[in-house]
Design a protein around this motif. Structure first.
Motif, mmCIF file in Angstrom:
data_model
loop_
_atom_site.group_PDB
_atom_site.id
_atom_site.type_symbol
_atom_site.label_atom_id
_atom_site.label_comp_id
_atom_site.label_asym_id
_atom_site.label_seq_id
_atom_site.Cartn_x
_atom_site.Cartn_y
_atom_site.Cartn_z
ATOM 1 N N VAL A 575 0.838 -1.203 0.000
ATOM 2 C CA VAL A 575 0.000 0.000 0.000
ATOM 3 C C VAL A 575 0.872 1.251 0.000
ATOM 4 N N LEU A 576 1.932 1.253 0.812
ATOM 5 C CA LEU A 576 2.843 2.401 0.815
ATOM 6 C C LEU A 576 3.496 2.578 -0.557
ATOM 7 N N GLY A 577 3.780 1.456 -1.218
ATOM 8 C CA GLY A 577 4.336 1.534 -2.567
ATOM 9 C C GLY A 577 3.358 2.152 -3.550
ATOM 10 N N LEU A 578 2.066 1.817 -3.395
ATOM 11 C CA LEU A 578 1.050 2.428 -4.254
ATOM 12 C C LEU A 578 0.978 3.932 -4.042
ATOM 13 N N TRP A 579 1.110 4.361 -2.790
ATOM 14 C CA TRP A 579 1.110 5.798 -2.524
ATOM 15 C C TRP A 579 2.311 6.476 -3.173
ATOM 16 N N MET A 580 3.443 5.806 -3.188
ATOM 17 C CA MET A 580 4.615 6.364 -3.867
ATOM 18 C C MET A 580 4.332 6.521 -5.358
ATOM 19 N N MET A 581 3.623 5.561 -5.951
ATOM 20 C CA MET A 581 3.272 5.660 -7.365
ATOM 21 C C MET A 581 2.309 6.824 -7.607
ATOM 22 N N ILE A 582 1.358 7.032 -6.670
ATOM 23 C CA ILE A 582 0.419 8.145 -6.791
ATOM 24 C C ILE A 582 1.182 9.463 -6.806
ATOM 25 N N LEU A 583 2.119 9.618 -5.872
ATOM 26 C CA LEU A 583 2.891 10.855 -5.802
ATOM 27 C C LEU A 583 3.773 11.021 -7.028
#
Length: 664
Positions: A575-583
């Motif tokens: 999930v934290l990795g997905l947030w990095m992709m969003i940013l």
């Protein structure tokens, strides 16, 4: 528009707390131009500049063109910027309008001050504020009237005080920052101004009139008010009442770009060293940043405002437009009615900056000298802010004695006041009710002091470095003219700080303890480290046991809790990795913030369930471990796992990652 410093720039640099090295001045002063000795006998001697009574060069076309020929090619090469335009006006005349570099790297089409069209970004706002004041003159708008008086929808105030037109013009309406549909490239997705304003009303973060917080939405509302009271579309109003009276025939607010201008439009580049151009940018909040113009047309706009409003405004209205409106952090530069007060030491100046994803511009009006300067660069670069700022700084110091002052000595109170101001601060220009709260957190910056009591600012300013106290609670950047100041509250504590050039529209405040990166960052790094080691040693432990033939004495319940909690941690990292992709997508392309982005965002937001699953499983795992015969190390580690996951949840909560929704 100017908010690009918050979006593309802040999304990346805020994470790194990166300050750009202020090297341009030293580099330019040390520049040596090689001379071909075989031609020195036939080369004409350089013209000696005419000097004024202060011993400075007199501002003439010949001198400024010669100076620009020395500065601009070097600046473009140093910053890897494809091209730029510059115009200078003096005493009601266009002194020069120049192009440097290329408008199209592929075809090698050169930039031209008269012909090449550029995007001034938030410099567009000055046209909106001029239009507002025209309607004030006509009695159709009152600056201190509730904005809802003029709207066909309602914007609620967070306090008993209404949001007024003056609040819109001084960026004190109290709006949170919004970036959704800020910039688009697909004309089919382009909203009308009315549709945009009604669909994306931002939450209110501050009481009106109390806190500067830059807002594109506020300017768009002001433009919509002009349209409603005038009975014309905003674009038609600007054309009829500003562009046509000034013969700005190469300018428009129309979107998409009219076909008659397409061949003259400069390309925009994410990287001046890369010939791949970006798509034409569309701005739904048109009054905040949709202008297309040329350097020569912008010169006409500067001349009008230097001439007490020229054909646009009455002299009294023009004076009101340029008059400072707030005294939130004296003596720093503050807001006039839409124009920034941006003095160079004792040289009075008003103006505005502007940034899109690809274009970066500044406009300066030197009021007492009847001189104006406009620059626009067509490429994004880490150095673009420094280089365009240095152009204005060097221009002012070259021609006007008031721009240069003797650097004040350090005050005796420096160490005491520096210690009082030291700490972590976060921007007023931010969001709290969406995942953009993460940007607020990542954008926190520390203020510290050195042994002499000078402040060290690691900020998003293009001019970081040491700042010396020259007045009580006022510091000046060593080697520059910018100032940093702190405002104290009634109890003597620091209420807020800010620094030039952003002081007119943004302040920084100390975050509450639970949101302070000084506390949370070390805990977060430690927690993520423990979680990473937990996952890392999972296969390592299995390999070691298989290699040396160890057998587990754990019961089935213990084995199950051991594996499940580690699986949950893997999902948490996912999930934290997905947030990095969003940013990363935000940083890479603001135009992608619609359509499929919503799906990615919702999926990522729903992933927060794994935070709670991981927490529940870690608590169960700790119970199993503590009620079994496992070692004290295992028992201690099970508690550390719970604390680590709690820290991650803490971070996710204060960063807006727990928010569900596509409003941002």
């Amino acid at each position: 528009m100017t908010y690009r410093k918050f979006t593309r720039g802040v999304m990346v640099t805020a994470m790194l707390c990166l300050g750009l090295p202020f090297m341009a001045q030293a580099q330019l002063e040390g520049l040596e131009v090689p001379v071909d000795e075989t031609e020195t006998e036939t080369m004409p001697a350089p013209l000696e500049p005419q000097l004024n009574e202060d011993g400075l060069p007199i501002l003439t076309k010949v001198d400024v063109d010669t100076w620009l020929d020395g500065y601009m090619p070097y600046a473009l090469e140093t910053g890897e910027i494809a091209g730029a335009v510059v115009s200078v006006v003096k005493d009601g005349e266009i002194l020069t309008s120049r192009g440097f570099g290329f408008a199209d790297l592929e075809t090698r089409r050169p930039m031209d001050g008269e012909e090449t069209m550029i995007r001034p970004g938030s410099v567009s706002k000055l046209f909106t504020w001029t239009a507002v004041m025209q309607q004030v003159e006509q009695g159709n708008i009152k600056l201190d009237e509730d904005i809802n008086t003029y709207l066909d929808f309602e914007i609620e105030s967070p306090s008993d005080e209404p949001i007024t037109v003056r609040h819109l013009m001084t960026h004190t309406a109290g709006f949170e920052e919004v970036v959704r549909n800020l910039i688009l490239t697909d004309p089919d997705q382009l909203l009308t101004l009315e549709e945009y304003l009604k669909a994306y009303i931002p939450p209110r973060a501050f009481a009106p009139g109390t806190t500067p917080a830059y807002s594109n939405y506020a300017t768009a509302v002001a433009g919509y008010i002009v349209a409603r009271v005038s009975g014309m579309s905003f674009e038609d109003y600007i054309d009829a009442n500003i562009l046509q009276p000034l013969d700005m025939n190469s300018s428009t607010f129309e979107q998409p770009l009219p076909a008659r201008f397409e061949s003259r439009m400069s390309k925009g580049y994410a990287d001046g060293a890369n010939p791949e151009a970006g798509e034409y940018e569309l701005v739904p909040a048109g009054p905040a940043g949709s202008l297309v113009s040329t350097a020569s047309d912008m010169a006409k706009f500067m001349i009008a405002h230097l001439d007490e409003g020229g054909p646009l405004l009455e002299p009294e209205t023009s004076e009101q437009l340029m008059s400072p409106q707030m005294d939130i952090t004296p003596p720093l530069n503050t807001m006039s009615l839409g124009f920034y007060k941006q003095d160079f030491n004792n040289l009075r100046s008003r103006g505005h900056g502007g940034d899109t994803m690809f274009f970066h511009s500044d406009l300066y009006l030197l009021l007492d000298e009847n001189v104006g300067l406009f620059i626009s660069m067509n490429s994004s670069s880490p150095m673009v802010g420094v280089l365009r700022g240095e152009l204005a700084n060097k221009f002012a110091k070259r021609y006007f004695a008031d721009a240069s002052i003797e650097f004040e000595p350090r005050l005796e109170t420096a160490k005491v006041h520096a210690a009082q101001v030291s700490g972590v601060y976060e921007s007023s220009r931010s969001s709290e009710t969406s995942f953009l709260a993460l940007v607020r957190y990542l954008g926190q910056f520390p203020v510290s002091a050195d042994a002499n009591g000078d402040l060290i600012l690691r900020t998003l300013s293009p001019n970081p470095g040491r700042w010396r106290e020259v007045e009580p609670y006022v510091w000046r950047r060593v080697g520059g003219h910018e100032r940093f100041a702190a405002k104290l509250n009634e109890s003597g504590d620091v209420s807020h700080v800010t620094f030039e050039p952003i002081s007119p529209f943004t302040i920084y405040m100390k975050p509450p303890w639970y949101r302070s990166s000084a506390l949370l960052n070390p805990l977060l790094y430690a927690g993520l480290g423990f979680l990473f080691l937990t996952v890392l040693f999972w296969p390592v432990r299995a390999i070691v046991r298989r290699r040396f033939g160890y057998t587990s004495v754990q019961e089935r319940r213990e084995t199950r809790s051991y594996h499940l909690v580690r699986i949950a941690i893997l999902f948490l990292f996912g999930v934290l990795g997905l947030w990095m992709m969003i940013l990363s997508s935000l940083e890479a392309d603001l135009t992608s913030l619609s359509g499929s982005f919503d799906t990615k965002l919702i999926v990522t937001q729903l992933g927060q369930v794994f935070f709670y699953i991981a927490l529940a499983l870690s608590i169960w795992n700790a119970f199993v471990v503590w009620t079994s015969r496992q070692s004290w190390f295992a028992k201690l580690w099970s508690v550390v796992l719970i604390l680590s996951i709690l820290v991650v949840i803490w971070f996710a909560y204060i960063s807006g990652l727990m928010h569900i929704g596509t409003g941002f």
